[in-house]
Write an enzyme that holds these catalytic residues in place. Sequence first.
Site, PDB file in Angstrom:
ATOM      1  N   ASP A  23      -3.348   1.914   6.770  1.00  0.00           N
ATOM      2  CA  ASP A  23      -2.264   1.314   5.938  1.00  0.00           C
ATOM      3  C   ASP A  23      -2.003  -0.573   5.793  1.00  0.00           C
ATOM      4  O   ASP A  23      -2.232  -1.088   4.920  1.00  0.00           O
ATOM      5  CB  ASP A  23      -0.639   1.917   6.097  1.00  0.00           C
ATOM      6  CG  ASP A  23      -1.346   3.425   6.057  1.00  0.00           C
ATOM      7  OD1 ASP A  23      -2.317   3.956   5.155  1.00  0.00           O
ATOM      8  OD2 ASP A  23      -0.608   4.512   6.537  1.00  0.00           O
ATOM      9  N   CYS A  68     -12.356  -5.020   6.454  1.00  0.00           N
ATOM     10  CA  CYS A  68     -11.968  -5.449   7.633  1.00  0.00           C
ATOM     11  C   CYS A  68     -11.337  -6.944   6.678  1.00  0.00           C
ATOM     12  O   CYS A  68     -11.270  -7.179   5.886  1.00  0.00           O
ATOM     13  CB  CYS A  68     -12.918  -6.080   8.095  1.00  0.00           C
ATOM     14  SG  CYS A  68     -12.280  -7.067   9.471  1.00  0.00           S
ATOM     15  N   GLU A  75      -1.627  -1.328  -5.618  1.00  0.00           N
ATOM     16  CA  GLU A  75      -2.789  -0.546  -6.030  1.00  0.00           C
ATOM     17  C   GLU A  75      -2.946   0.073  -7.291  1.00  0.00           C
ATOM     18  O   GLU A  75      -1.097   0.819  -7.404  1.00  0.00           O
ATOM     19  CB  GLU A  75      -3.115  -0.359  -4.759  1.00  0.00           C
ATOM     20  CG  GLU A  75      -4.732   0.391  -5.162  1.00  0.00           C
ATOM     21  CD  GLU A  75      -5.907   1.289  -4.209  1.00  0.00           C
ATOM     22  OE1 GLU A  75      -6.256   1.414  -3.869  1.00  0.00           O
ATOM     23  OE2 GLU A  75      -4.944   0.826  -3.256  1.00  0.00           O
ATOM     24  N   CYS A 106     -16.153  -8.272  13.439  1.00  0.00           N
ATOM     25  CA  CYS A 106     -16.036  -8.505  14.780  1.00  0.00           C
ATOM     26  C   CYS A 106     -14.971  -7.538  15.789  1.00  0.00           C
ATOM     27  O   CYS A 106     -14.439  -8.750  16.558  1.00  0.00           O
ATOM     28  CB  CYS A 106     -14.507  -8.987  13.813  1.00  0.00           C
ATOM     29  SG  CYS A 106     -13.206  -8.350  13.032  1.00  0.00           S
ATOM     30  N   ASP A 150       0.567  -1.640   0.058  1.00  0.00           N
ATOM     31  CA  ASP A 150       0.158  -0.045  -0.314  1.00  0.00           C
ATOM     32  C   ASP A 150       0.397   0.996   0.200  1.00  0.00           C
ATOM     33  O   ASP A 150       1.876   1.333   1.006  1.00  0.00           O
ATOM     34  CB  ASP A 150      -0.678   0.007   1.324  1.00  0.00           C
ATOM     35  CG  ASP A 150      -2.098   1.273   1.292  1.00  0.00           C
ATOM     36  OD1 ASP A 150      -3.002   0.985   0.373  1.00  0.00           O
ATOM     37  OD2 ASP A 150      -1.394   2.287   1.999  1.00  0.00           O
ATOM     38  N   CYS A 208     -12.380 -10.236   9.182  1.00  0.00           N
ATOM     39  CA  CYS A 208     -13.879 -10.911   8.919  1.00  0.00           C
ATOM     40  C   CYS A 208     -14.096 -10.565   7.305  1.00  0.00           C
ATOM     41  O   CYS A 208     -15.559 -11.118   6.884  1.00  0.00           O
ATOM     42  CB  CYS A 208     -15.229 -10.786   9.779  1.00  0.00           C
ATOM     43  SG  CYS A 208     -15.255  -8.868  10.537  1.00  0.00           S
TER      44      CYS A 208
END
Length: 400
Positions: free
Chosen positions: A357, A328, A276, A350, A188, A331
């Site tokens: 980041d 997330c 990305e 969760c 990232d 989860c």
Amino acid sequence: MLVRYRYRIDPTSAQRQALARAFGCARVVYNDALAERHCAYQAGELISDTEVQRRVITQAKRTPERAWLTEVASVALVQACQDARCAYRNWFDSLKGRRKGRRVGHPRFRTKHGRQSIRLTRNGFAFHGTRLYVAKVGQVRVRWSRELPSVPSSVTVIREPDGRYYASFVVDREPSPLPAVSRTAGIDLGLIAFATIATGDGTVETLANPRHLRAAERRLAIAQRQLSRKQKGSKNRTKARLRVAVAHRRVRDRRADHHHKLALRLIRENQAIAVEDLAVAGLARTRLAKSVHDAGWTMFVRLLEAKAAQHGRQVVKVGRWTPTSQTCSACGYRDGPKPLSIRAWACLACGTVHDRDVNAARNILVAAGLAETLTACGGHVRPGATLAVASEAGTHRGAV
């Protein structure tokens, strides 16, 4: 694969004058070719590449206004004409949608200020021992920092604004694959931390943003003020202009050195890397423009791809609309967009507390299909699974 090898060269005073003539003549031919094509386009005339070259080189040499074109190597003039043809065709292909990437504007005329260059093919240069022979310039001393992997097909002689001269050779280099490893990584890119790296084995690494331009801003400001105080056309102004160019070159070299070393380390340590596909051009039009340009994300990703192709690794790009900061990584619950001021958040499903980041890096790794298990709190994702694409128009996670 074709790559460039660049070396410093040290021309003598007479050779610098000969190169200055070559730079000027190539610039004039390029501008004449653009003007000739523009006039033909305005008049509705179909003009071939051969006819353009005949008008701006062959016929021009016979006129008193362009008789000095005979003083330089014709191969440099021909390549300048080819550059104008390429620029014009890129513009037309961009208008018609045949060219990928951002739209290319109308070619602009070259100026005598800033970076100057000429390109020579095999009949315009040769090697005489350790020296580079350039047609109608002579044998130029080259600082050979490494050996060429093959015989070059062309060379570009460059004069940078700081007064340095370079020779950039186009050579064919064979790939050199590295031993296979099992590690994968998701990266990232940001501004607070230049890169947050999450690997498939659960380790996380955060690399600080060196901010090369910000660190040199005070020195650059002083040099610019000194330049603005010098009288135009004076020798002191020329010296001050060189000091500004040297300061910018140091920033550029430090950034390139950082990106090269980091990209090579990541390629050596990981079999596949996910990044990305950021909209750098869009981010560069915001209030963060200076920081975005200072980070040099596009340059870093390009180096990653080049080194991956050289060493048998893989670089996977994840779509820019993938909600990596909204989901997330433990989860899979999508929590929605968050302002850039929020650097840490807790999942409503969760309860896992995420660093923005780190969570994005893990999601990039999963979205690229390079990880199966997320170690934040035992969540399990199959390889190849992708995160949902953001449905809100214009929603995008700013990489900061």
